[in-house]
Design a protein around this motif. Structure first.
Motif, short mmCIF file in Angstrom:
data_model
loop_
_atom_site.label_atom_id
_atom_site.label_comp_id
_atom_site.label_asym_id
_atom_site.label_seq_id
_atom_site.Cartn_x
_atom_site.Cartn_y
_atom_site.Cartn_z
N ASN A 95 71.34 94.21 89.30
CA ASN A 95 71.49 95.33 88.38
C ASN A 95 72.95 95.59 88.03
OD1 ASN A 95 72.42 96.76 90.65
ND2 ASN A 95 70.42 97.66 91.05
N ARG A 96 73.81 94.60 88.31
CA ARG A 96 75.21 94.63 87.91
C ARG A 96 75.61 93.21 87.53
NH1 ARG A 96 79.15 98.48 91.30
NH2 ARG A 96 80.60 97.00 90.43
N SER A 97 76.58 93.07 86.64
CA SER A 97 77.00 91.74 86.20
C SER A 97 77.53 90.90 87.36
CB SER A 97 78.02 91.84 85.07
OG SER A 97 79.19 92.51 85.52
N GLU A 98 78.24 91.53 88.29
CA GLU A 98 78.76 90.79 89.44
C GLU A 98 77.62 90.18 90.26
OE1 GLU A 98 79.46 93.95 88.68
OE2 GLU A 98 81.58 94.40 89.00
N ALA A 99 76.56 90.96 90.45
CA ALA A 99 75.40 90.49 91.21
C ALA A 99 74.66 89.40 90.44
CB ALA A 99 74.47 91.65 91.53
N GLU A 100 74.62 89.54 89.13
CA GLU A 100 73.96 88.52 88.31
C GLU A 100 74.69 87.18 88.43
OE1 GLU A 100 72.50 87.99 83.72
OE2 GLU A 100 72.70 90.01 84.55
N PHE A 101 76.01 87.22 88.36
CA PHE A 101 76.80 86.00 88.53
C PHE A 101 76.56 85.40 89.92
CE2 PHE A 101 80.71 83.80 89.85
CZ PHE A 101 80.75 82.81 88.88
N PHE A 102 76.59 86.24 90.94
CA PHE A 102 76.34 85.82 92.32
C PHE A 102 74.97 85.14 92.44
CE2 PHE A 102 74.58 87.54 96.48
CZ PHE A 102 75.10 86.54 97.27
#
Length: 167
Positions: free
Chosen positions: A68-75
């Protein structure tokens, strides 16, 4: 019986050294060292382990483990490209005081032990750069150096912990 790896992110799949060399990626919200993920992937594949997130990053995923955040999506994308998926997260035992002080290490051990109580398994390990203030956890922990993150040596130690002294 399945193997379980409790994964922290900061200081494991990124590091102070990596941060210094990757300011552009960080400014784009990409806080993950892809080489560290590749190393971690080797460990997961060799041990056929389930990955349980016990990092503060777990709050960046919803109940269905969707970012639910771009950082988590990249991860999640980087992990998926290496064939690694997060199976779940540890329960949140933090208090407002702990969150404000950012003293998550004070409850991480209890969160892991509670997860284990609800999901018994004999073969588990914790990968984290912090001291989690618990002897039982310490005997199952690969403590990374936050300066460099996950190393080949850490992966070898983890393999020995999870699989016994193989090869």
């Amino acid at each position: 019986m399945s193997n379980v790896i409790f994964l922290d992110v900061d200081g494991v799949l990124n590091s102070k050294f990596w941060d210094d060399e990757h300011q552009r990626e960080i400014s784009d919200g990409k806080y993950i060292d892809i080489d560290a993920v590749k190393l971690f992937s080797k460990l997961v594949k060799k041990t056929d382990a389930r990955v349980i997130l016990h990092s503060g990053w777990r709050f960046w995923f919803d109940d269905e483990m969707k970012p639910n955040r771009s950082e988590a999506e990249f991860f999640a994308d980087v992990m998926e490209k290496e064939g690694v998926f997060i199976s779940g997260v540890t329960p949140d035992l933090t208090t407002e005081e702990i969150r404000k002080a950012k003293k998550f290490s004070l409850v991480k051990a209890d969160e892991i032990l509670q997860w284990l109580k609800e999901n018994p398994t004999d073969n588990w390990l914790v990968i984290d750069d912090l001291d989690l203030h618990n002897n039982e956890i310490a005997s199952h922990q690969i403590k990374t150096d936050a300066e460099v993150g996950l190393t080949e040596n850490d992966v070898e130690k983890a393999l020995n912990l999870l699989l016994g002294n193989v090869g």
